[in-house]
Scaffold this motif. Structure first.
Motif, short mmCIF file in Angstrom:
data_model
loop_
_atom_site.label_atom_id
_atom_site.label_comp_id
_atom_site.label_asym_id
_atom_site.label_seq_id
_atom_site.Cartn_x
_atom_site.Cartn_y
_atom_site.Cartn_z
N MET A 152 0.81 -1.22 0.00
CA MET A 152 0.00 0.00 0.00
C MET A 152 0.84 1.27 0.00
N LYS A 153 2.05 1.22 0.57
CA LYS A 153 2.87 2.43 0.58
C LYS A 153 3.18 2.85 -0.86
N LYS A 154 3.60 1.87 -1.66
CA LYS A 154 3.91 2.17 -3.08
C LYS A 154 2.67 2.66 -3.81
N ILE A 155 1.55 1.96 -3.62
CA ILE A 155 0.30 2.32 -4.32
C ILE A 155 -0.15 3.73 -3.93
N LEU A 156 -0.14 4.01 -2.62
CA LEU A 156 -0.61 5.32 -2.16
C LEU A 156 0.32 6.44 -2.63
N ASN A 157 1.62 6.16 -2.69
CA ASN A 157 2.57 7.17 -3.19
C ASN A 157 2.31 7.49 -4.66
N ILE A 158 2.09 6.45 -5.46
CA ILE A 158 1.82 6.66 -6.90
C ILE A 158 0.54 7.47 -7.05
N ALA A 159 -0.48 7.11 -6.26
CA ALA A 159 -1.78 7.78 -6.36
C ALA A 159 -1.66 9.26 -6.00
N GLN A 160 -0.90 9.52 -4.94
CA GLN A 160 -0.75 10.91 -4.50
C GLN A 160 0.00 11.72 -5.55
N LYS A 161 1.08 11.13 -6.07
CA LYS A 161 1.90 11.82 -7.06
C LYS A 161 1.08 12.20 -8.29
N HIS A 162 0.16 11.32 -8.70
CA HIS A 162 -0.59 11.57 -9.94
C HIS A 162 -2.01 12.04 -9.68
N ASN A 163 -2.32 12.31 -8.41
CA ASN A 163 -3.64 12.81 -8.04
C ASN A 163 -4.78 11.90 -8.51
N VAL A 164 -4.66 10.60 -8.23
CA VAL A 164 -5.76 9.67 -8.51
C VAL A 164 -6.20 9.03 -7.19
N ARG A 165 -7.41 8.52 -7.16
CA ARG A 165 -7.97 7.93 -5.94
C ARG A 165 -7.60 6.47 -5.82
N VAL A 166 -7.64 5.98 -4.57
CA VAL A 166 -7.38 4.55 -4.34
C VAL A 166 -8.62 3.92 -3.70
N VAL A 167 -9.09 2.83 -4.29
CA VAL A 167 -10.19 2.04 -3.72
C VAL A 167 -9.60 0.68 -3.34
N GLU A 168 -9.85 0.25 -2.09
CA GLU A 168 -9.45 -1.09 -1.70
C GLU A 168 -10.66 -2.02 -1.80
N ASP A 169 -10.57 -3.02 -2.66
CA ASP A 169 -11.57 -4.09 -2.62
C ASP A 169 -11.09 -5.03 -1.51
N ASP A 227 -8.90 5.83 -0.24
CA ASP A 227 -9.95 6.86 -0.10
C ASP A 227 -11.25 6.17 0.27
N LEU A 228 -11.49 5.02 -0.39
CA LEU A 228 -12.70 4.24 -0.17
C LEU A 228 -12.29 2.76 -0.08
N ALA A 229 -13.10 1.96 0.60
CA ALA A 229 -12.82 0.52 0.66
C ALA A 229 -14.13 -0.23 0.82
N THR A 230 -14.13 -1.49 0.40
CA THR A 230 -15.37 -2.27 0.44
C THR A 230 -15.14 -3.64 1.05
N PHE A 231 -16.09 -4.09 1.86
CA PHE A 231 -16.03 -5.41 2.49
C PHE A 231 -17.21 -6.26 2.03
N SER A 232 -17.06 -7.58 2.15
CA SER A 232 -18.15 -8.50 1.80
C SER A 232 -18.47 -9.43 2.97
#
Ligand SMILES: *Cc1c(COP(=O)(O)O)cnc(C)c1O
Length: 376
Positions: free
Chosen positions: A137-154, A173-178
């Protein structure tokens, strides 16, 4: 010989008691006592800013697509080795899915391949914590922040699992559970939307309540409610939440049991390493024992192992067909991608029975049958 099913939904014993209470309380529709108890549990236990019960994880993902205002031509980056629901809500809004490959040694998205997929049309990265094991998640969140895109965790499979000590479902930013009956805690069908970025909190309640500001009305904040946004009927009845609350109360016992059985599989099968792949856990991830699986050499070996186990009364089952290879995706003219790791998990991954009432002797038996197969 008694058959060992792949899954058996576990009942804690209190479900019907709470169902009875919700039915006779006179409040059976959604957003009552049990809805609130379930939501508060997620907010408190897993550091979620706002939790909303939904009718399924699929519906929670539908809410994400609406909250992110996904439109024709937007791009979403997502793994291909996942369930349909991870991408379908975004496709329905008109997005193009840019599929990323899995890691070589785990079905999770290969975070080192994500940044090169970003364009000026990218709106969000949707990650899936496969088998409840955290993505990087550190890598994913860094990429998202750098490019100003949102992150959804399924986080459908990720209850009670952590990334470097932080709860899965609290990071995007958002996440979903089942709470589908195949997950660790269940309500038959059911899900939850976690809103961690406060900018989505107000709108999430409107979308949840068919585009009306009814939730705000019931809190006494406004004196009449009306139609103010898009949305649908995403909130489940109290009956679903009452059922789920009984499961939440037994979460610790359920987790303890599943982890014990998972560890037993891992111990029993470790002598096969080299012949067969076993689940990998990165240092930053915990194990919530959602799933135990093995990875065979190729499709024909998996088919033979599946049949061999079936002949011993053991139901082992493959998992996803990579979405970029699916009939529907091809029928809508989806762009084709070369994703060798996702394709390999499609052909080679086999899930073994894992549920609360599975017995230790059964895990030993299943493992012994797998070892027997590899002896020949
Ligand atoms: C189970 C699952 C879903 C769908 O959950 P529902 O509650 O059945 O809608 C979505 N994504 C993943 C990764 C799942 O495992």
């Amino acid at each position: 010989m008694k058959e060992i099913p792949f899954n058996k939904p576990y009942l804690t014993g209190k479900e019907v008691h709470y169902l009875y209470q919700s039915v006779y309380s006179g409040k059976i529709s959604g957003n009552g006592k049990y809805t609130k108890l379930c939501q508060e549990f997620f907010e408190t236990a897993y550091s979620i800013k706002k939790a909303l019960m939904t009718t399924s994880c699929t519906d929670a993902l539908e809410m994400c697509a609406l909250l992110l205002d996904i439109k024709e031509g937007d791009e979403i980056i997502a793994p291909s080795y996942t369930f349909v629901s991870t991408v379908l809500p975004f496709i329905r809004q008109g997005a193009n899915i840019v599929f990323a490959d899995s890691l070589p040694d785990h079905p999770n998205i290969d975070e080192s391949k994500v940044e090169e997929l970003i364009t000026d049309k990218t709106k969000a990265i949707v990650v899936v914590h496969y088998a409840g094991v955290a993505c990087n998640m550190k890598k994913i969140l860094n990429i998202a922040q750098k490019h100003n895109v949102r992150v959804v965790e399924d986080a459908a499979q990720s209850i009670d699992s952590f990334y470097n000590g932080k709860p899965l479902g609290s990071l995007g930013d958002l996440a979903t559970f089942s709470f589908h009956e195949t997950k660790n805690i269940i309500s038959g069908e059911g899900g939850l939307l976690a809103i961690n970025n406060p900018i989505f909190i107000n709108r999430s309640e409107l979308i949840w309540e068919k585009g009306t500001n009814r939730a705000s009305f019931f809190r006494g904040e406004i004196n009449k409610y009306g139609w103010v946004d898009t949305g649908s009927s995403f909130l489940p009845s109290e009956i679903i939440s009452a059922f789920l609350y009984a499961q939440i109360e037994c979460l610790n016992a359920i987790q303890e049991r599943r982890i014990k059985l998972w560890n037993l599989y891992n111990e029993e099968l470790k002598s096969l390493i080299g012949q067969i792949g076993l689940p990998m856990l990165p240092k930053y991830a915990t194990n919530n024992a959602h799933m135990y699986y093995v990875v065979c050499k190729d499709l024909s070996e998996r088919d033979r192992l599946t049949r061999y186990l079936k002949n011993s009364g053991i139901m082992a089952v493959p998992h996803y067909q990579s979405l970029h290879q699916s009939e529907y995706y091809k029928s809508i003219g989806g762009h084709q991608f070369d994703l060798p790791n996702a394709d390999r998990f499609t052909s080679c991954l086999l899930r073994l029975p894992l549920y609360y009432e599975l017995e230790e002797e059964q895990v030993v038996f299943i493992s012994s049958q797998i070892k027997e197969f590899y002896k020949n």
